[in-house]
Design a protein around this motif. Structure first.
Motif, short mmCIF file in Angstrom:
data_model
loop_
_atom_site.label_atom_id
_atom_site.label_comp_id
_atom_site.label_asym_id
_atom_site.label_seq_id
_atom_site.Cartn_x
_atom_site.Cartn_y
_atom_site.Cartn_z
N ASN A 189 6.13 14.06 -10.62
CA ASN A 189 5.36 12.97 -11.24
C ASN A 189 4.61 12.20 -10.15
N LYS A 190 3.57 12.80 -9.62
CA LYS A 190 2.83 12.22 -8.51
C LYS A 190 1.52 11.60 -9.00
N PHE A 191 1.33 10.32 -8.69
CA PHE A 191 0.04 9.68 -8.93
C PHE A 191 -0.79 9.80 -7.66
N TRP A 192 -1.95 10.43 -7.76
CA TRP A 192 -2.80 10.63 -6.60
C TRP A 192 -3.79 9.46 -6.49
N VAL A 193 -3.65 8.69 -5.45
CA VAL A 193 -4.50 7.52 -5.23
C VAL A 193 -5.93 8.00 -4.95
N PRO A 194 -6.93 7.45 -5.64
CA PRO A 194 -8.29 7.98 -5.51
C PRO A 194 -9.02 7.60 -4.23
N VAL A 195 -8.65 6.48 -3.62
CA VAL A 195 -9.31 6.05 -2.37
C VAL A 195 -8.26 5.58 -1.38
N GLY A 196 -8.63 5.60 -0.11
CA GLY A 196 -7.75 5.07 0.92
C GLY A 196 -7.80 3.56 0.95
N ARG A 197 -7.13 2.97 1.93
CA ARG A 197 -7.08 1.52 1.99
C ARG A 197 -8.48 0.93 2.07
N LYS A 224 0.83 -1.20 0.00
CA LYS A 224 0.00 0.00 0.00
C LYS A 224 0.87 1.26 0.00
N ARG A 225 2.00 1.23 0.69
CA ARG A 225 2.88 2.41 0.70
C ARG A 225 3.50 2.64 -0.67
N LEU A 226 3.75 1.58 -1.41
CA LEU A 226 4.28 1.75 -2.77
C LEU A 226 3.38 2.62 -3.63
N MET A 227 2.08 2.59 -3.37
CA MET A 227 1.14 3.41 -4.13
C MET A 227 1.42 4.90 -3.93
N ASP A 228 1.81 5.29 -2.73
CA ASP A 228 2.15 6.69 -2.47
C ASP A 228 3.35 7.13 -3.29
N TYR A 229 4.19 6.18 -3.64
CA TYR A 229 5.36 6.46 -4.48
C TYR A 229 5.06 6.33 -5.97
N GLY A 230 3.82 5.96 -6.29
CA GLY A 230 3.43 5.85 -7.70
C GLY A 230 3.72 4.52 -8.34
N PHE A 231 3.88 3.46 -7.52
CA PHE A 231 4.18 2.14 -8.07
C PHE A 231 3.07 1.15 -7.74
N HIS A 232 2.85 0.23 -8.68
CA HIS A 232 2.01 -0.93 -8.41
C HIS A 232 2.83 -1.91 -7.58
N ALA A 233 2.18 -2.57 -6.65
CA ALA A 233 2.89 -3.51 -5.78
C ALA A 233 3.38 -4.73 -6.55
N PRO A 234 4.48 -5.35 -6.10
CA PRO A 234 4.84 -6.68 -6.62
C PRO A 234 3.77 -7.71 -6.23
N THR A 235 3.97 -8.94 -6.65
CA THR A 235 3.02 -10.00 -6.31
C THR A 235 3.08 -10.25 -4.80
N LEU A 236 1.93 -10.20 -4.19
CA LEU A 236 1.83 -10.19 -2.74
C LEU A 236 1.58 -11.58 -2.17
N SER A 237 2.49 -12.03 -1.29
CA SER A 237 2.32 -13.29 -0.54
C SER A 237 2.12 -14.51 -1.43
N PHE A 238 2.71 -14.48 -2.60
CA PHE A 238 2.73 -15.66 -3.47
C PHE A 238 4.08 -15.70 -4.17
N ALA A 289 4.13 12.00 3.98
CA ALA A 289 3.14 11.09 3.41
C ALA A 289 3.09 11.21 1.90
N ALA A 290 3.15 12.44 1.39
CA ALA A 290 2.90 12.67 -0.04
C ALA A 290 4.15 12.66 -0.88
N PHE A 291 5.27 13.22 -0.37
CA PHE A 291 6.46 13.41 -1.19
C PHE A 291 7.72 12.88 -0.49
N PRO A 292 7.74 11.57 -0.21
CA PRO A 292 8.90 11.02 0.50
C PRO A 292 10.19 11.08 -0.31
N LEU A 293 10.12 11.12 -1.62
CA LEU A 293 11.29 11.28 -2.48
C LEU A 293 11.07 12.48 -3.40
N GLU A 294 12.15 13.16 -3.72
CA GLU A 294 12.05 14.44 -4.42
C GLU A 294 11.40 14.32 -5.79
#
Length: 954
Positions: free
Chosen positions: A925-933, A829-843, A915-920
């Motif tokens: 190039n910020k992707f704004w997530v439309p909904v919370g968890r 979920k934190r990867l989304m704040d950085y603008g990335f899709h997560a890797p394959t989760l728990s598989f 929360a919003a800009f952890p890296l410069e």
């Protein structure tokens, strides 16, 4: 179009970048890396025997020449495929838009809200048209949907029926012949008996569990099935109905006369025929059967802030949880095509759909009258769009055929000599005159000239629909192209796709889907052809498919290929059936044991059970490799019944196991066959192949290794490649000769999803032998580069004998959770704040993340991903050391929406900026997530699967 080599466009890292990456890994060259990664005993001795790669310009000319060899006639064959008009706003903004076609299956709901809403619209449209309360988000095609309906009814048997061994499914004889073909395929391995007959002449028997009907039937006649349905249900059986969505705009929907399951094709809702596919099947059922509904269901839930949010409900990735007990494989969907069909309904609305249906039926009725005046007899009394014409004695079928072909029209020809016409939304006055010219000349009558037509509704009152449909606001809001385009763009902004950033999903291969490869999909010469036209009208297709089969045979080392399976999972199933048929041909039909490693994809055991096999699990050792001695022991234990060994190579753990040839030898020693899951074939191409390692059959995920896009969860294609001794068992087809004479069909179309084969064809032709091999090498490079940079912080769970990973790796996260309480889900979920899709989760291992970068990603993008993962690692350490709060931290609260970050009140222990800009670089190039968890549990407790007004979900 570029005039330089395509390989330089497809592969991400530049020459100087490659040298820097090799240095980080600790090797001198790509060849040294390959030597350390791929066991020497399975390496190919010669390069691929394929032509050199074409430039994009050269390929464009080549594919254009092939397109011109296809003849696009006006086709009135029907049988489940109809010409249709794709609204240009949908064609340009969805089918041709990489945001829609490069997105992944919406497992990560927070960054998939756009495609989830589009699929929810599709589900709602299906429920409205069929009058059923619950629908899924598509299946592969109508024929396989019929098989899913049969399987679902079988699973819904009462305890008494199970105890009594009720195993008969009645199928009305007037079902599409290709649907019956697939039903035969799917029934036999499960011990299901099909009883094919006339619904008017049978009574339900004690050994029945269900019945399947076609409405309108394959002759085009509309039948009253209500009485028969009640009689079947009175016996405790279920009734499934194949139907036509457009026809249901006029006809009483099956949900109103008692059907338990309703399915069919959504192709004529704006999805081109494509010589058979891809198309999206629909599937709807009663609410009480929701736990048995196959495929994906999109449901409405809430996020942590109480806002409505969408997600995949109930069966998300269930094949990895239930494995051989899974009710379905949710990978079998056609999300991109379902999105288009749903948008077609959204754009036209109820009045538009009704107008199209009225016009189709009106033209059919007019033609029925005019053809009757010419001396013919039209056999259908109640029909929607299809006429069945009996010829006078002096008129021969051949006369009709050559006259129609001369005017570039295709009619349907019944085995009893009758002629069929199925009208579609493209039929106009000019077409009507050409049709009448054929029948007039054949009967030696004056040719009528029609200037206007009366579109009368000739349906019997008892069949007319009296209920409204598409009542939801979304189906009345977007009529102008301006508003429709804006709606599509609003949804588009809610999704992460390959146009935003790399999608590092392990085992999913989210590589470049090059624009040049995609262009022919929009050409009418490829998308405007019915799958049952004479082959001489599709010579470009057949030349392309023959070349593609030869190329894939060279790449895999096998003797022949079937292109028919229309998903990877369908390819698995087809490959297992070929093995099953091979054993039967040798008098060893009792062989039914499939040995499957514990690390295998969950689709493997699910497919094996569908193929009538018994699954025996083989454990892995502490290093993640298949336990060879355990395999030997089980192979010997089950030697009398051993059917096959299903193995993924490189393994699902991302490792080239050096013992693979020994494992294959063990299986052959005890009379079994080796089935190689081709999910990771992109790590083999040009370096090794399935034949070289000792396999007998494999399926290829063309939407992974060979560049067909995922499209939000489909289209997919899963050809099966077989050794010489298995060629005679490749799937045939009941309507068209597809060159094979083996098992019954596994999909409705003779060559599966033919239109998207143009993508893989372009991928191979433009890369050529050297480019394909280079792509594999760079895939290994990119994966090992990420592994080298992340191993110290996360740890790589499994590596090969020389410490290298294959094309993907498993990042260890369990130690981080133990120390900090931060889980792999929080990282995703934190990867989304950085603008990335997560890797394959728990598989394939719980508590881990599986990463696959693909060869298409540049060093710059890989570094961005690595920097992000390392920044998240530092955030985890802050929680571990107490610098950050244990429960109120950027990870557990992720993702952060713009609404959250701009609220007047901020109560968190960390700053908005963190929360919003952890890296410069995120500032640019910020992707704004439309909904919370998203609250998954709430969604399953409160299942809403249609797009009702928001207040309905409270």
């Amino acid at each position: 179009m570029t005039i330089d080599k395509f390989v330089g466009r497809h592969i991400g890292p530049r020459g100087e970048d490659i040298q820097k990456m090799l240095k980080v890994i600790g090797v001198q060259s790509l060849d040294e890396l390959v030597d350390q990664t791929v066991p020497s005993n399975i390496r190919l001795e010669k390069p691929l025997n394929l032509p050199n790669g074409l430039t994009e310009r050269e390929y464009y000319r080549k594919i254009l020449k092939l397109a011109k060899k296809n003849k696009v006639f006006n086709t009135y064959i029907g049988m489940g495929w109809y010409d249709t008009i794709t609204p240009a706003v949908i064609l340009r903004n969805i089918l041709e838009n990489p945001v829609w076609y490069t997105s992944y299956t919406p497992y990560q709901a927070e960054i998939s809200q756009g495609r989830l809403e589009a699929l929810l619209n599709f589900q709602t449209m299906v429920c409205e048209m069929t009058a059923m309360p619950l629908a899924n988000a598509s299946l592969l095609d109508e024929a396989t949907a019929a098989a899913e309906a049969m399987h679902m009814m079988y699973a819904l048997r009462s305890r008494a029926q199970e105890k009594a061994g009720a195993n008969v499914c009645f199928v009305d004889e007037l079902i599409w012949p290709h649907t019956l073909d697939v039903l035969i395929t799917r029934a036999e391995p499960l011990g299901i008996e099909l009883k094919v007959g006339n619904f008017r002449e049978v009574l339900p028997e004690e050994n029945w569990f269900g019945a399947i009907l076609q409405y309108p039937n394959s002759n085009g006649e509309i039948e009253d099935y209500a009485g028969f349905t009640k009689s079947v249900q009175d016996k405790g059986c279920k009734v499934s109905v194949a139907t036509d969505l457009l026809a249901l705009a006029l006809l009483t929907p099956p949900g109103e006369w008692g059907a338990d399951i309703v399915f069919g094709s959504s192709q004529r809702f704006g999805v081109s025929m494509g010589y058979g596919g891809p198309i999206a099947a629909f599937f709807a059922t009663r609410d009480e059967y929701k736990r048995d509904l196959p495929g994906r269901i999109i449901g409405v839930s809430k996020d942590v802030n109480g806002r409505n949010a969408l997600r995949m409900a109930l069966q998300t990735r269930e094949q990895h949880i239930k494995r051989e007990k899974a009710t379905s494989n949710i990978c079998t969907a056609q999300a991109l095509l379902a999105t288009m069909a749903g948008m077609y309904a959204t754009y036209h609305g109820p009045e538009g759909i009704r107008a199209i249906a009225d016009r189709v039926h009106g033209i059919s009725s007019f033609l029925s009258e005019e053809i009757t005046r010419l001396g013919y007899r039209q056999e259908n009394t109640n029909f929607f769009d299809t006429l069945r014409i009996d010829l006078p004695r002096h008129v021969k079928r051949e006369d009709i055929e050559w006259l129609s072909l001369d005017l570039e029209m295709n009619f349907r020809y019944f085995s009893n000599g009758q002629v069929g016409l199925s009208i579609d939304e493209t039929t106009n006055i000019e077409d009507i005159n050409w049709i009448l010219e054929v029948f007039a000349k054949a009967a030696n009558k004056p040719v009528p000239v029609i200037t206007t037509i009366s579109e009368n509704n000739t349906l019997d009152e008892t069949f007319l629909r009296k209920t409204a449909y598409l009542k939801q606001h979304v189906f009345s809001k977007y009529r102008s192209e301006t508003e429709m385009a804006r709606y599509i763009k609003r949804l588009e902004k809610k999704d992460i796709s390959l146009v935003h950033s790399m999608i590092s999903l392990g085992s999913c291969t989210m590589k470049l889907n090059a624009a040049t490869e995609m262009l022919p999909l929009s050409w009418i010469e490829f998308n405007g052809i019915h799958p049952f036209v004479p082959k001489n009208q599709a010579m470009g297709y057949h030349e392309l498919m023959e070349e593609l089969r030869r190329d894939l045979a060279e790449i895999t080392g096998f003797a022949d290929i079937s292109l028919q399976p229309n998903s990877g999972a369908a390819g698995e199933y087809a490959g297992l059936l070929v093995i099953r048929e091979y054993h039967k041909s040798r008098g060893e039909g009792h062989r039914n044991v499939a040995l499957i490693p514990s690390s295998a994809h969950g689709t493997n055991p699910a497919s094996a059970v569908m193929a009538g096999m018994k699954v025996v699990v083989v454990p892995c050792d502490d290093h993640g490799n298949i336990d060879v001695e355990a395999l030997r022991t089980k192979a010997e234990e089950f030697k009398e019944d051993l059917s096959c060994f299903m193995v993924t190579y490189p393994s699902t753990h991302g490792v080239f196991e050096s013992s693979i040839t020994e494992m294959c030898s063990i299986i052959h020693q005890f009379g079994g066959q080796v089935y190689m899951d081709g999910a990771n074939m992109n790590a083999q191409v040009g370096l090794t192949n399935p034949s070289r390692i000792g396999a007998d059959v494999c399926h290829l995920n063309l939407h992974k290794t060979f560049a067909i896009p995922h499209g939000g969860g489909g289209p997919g294609v899963g050809p099966i490649c077989v050794a010489k001794h298995l060629v005679e068992f490749l799937p045939a087809h009941s309507v068209m000769n597809n060159g094979h004479v083996g098992i019954h069909a596994v999909s409705g179309a003779p060559w599966g999803s033919a239109s998207v084969l143009t993508i893989t064809y372009g991928y191979i032709k433009m890369l050529g032998a050297d480019g394909l091999t280079d792509a594999t090498k760079i895939a290994l490079l990119n994966a090992n580069y990420i592994a080298a940079r992340l191993k110290d912080n996360y740890g790589i769970l499994y590596t090969g004998e020389n410490g290298r990973v294959g094309h993907e790796m498993i990042l260890e996260c369990r130690h981080l959770k133990a120390a900090s309480g931060i889980s792999e889900t929080d990282i995703s979920k934190r990867l989304m704040d950085y603008g990335f899709h997560a890797p394959t989760l728990s598989f394939p291992v719980h508590g881990t993340l599986m990463v696959e970068p693909t060869e298409s990603e540049s060093k710059e993008e890989l570094d961005r991903f690595v920097d992000t993962m390392n920044a998240i690692f530092e955030e985890i350490k802050e929680v571990e050391t107490g610098v950050a709060d244990k429960s109120d931290n950027v990870l557990m609260n992720a993702p952060h929406t713009a609404e959250m970050l701009t609220a007047n009140e901020w109560t968190h222990s960390y700053s908005r900026e963190k929360a919003a800009f952890p890296l410069e670089w995120l500032r640019e190039n910020k992707f704004w997530v439309p909904v919370g968890r998203v609250d998954n549990a709430w969604g399953d407790r409160n299942l809403f699967c249609t797009c009702e007004p928001l207040e309905s979900y409270k």
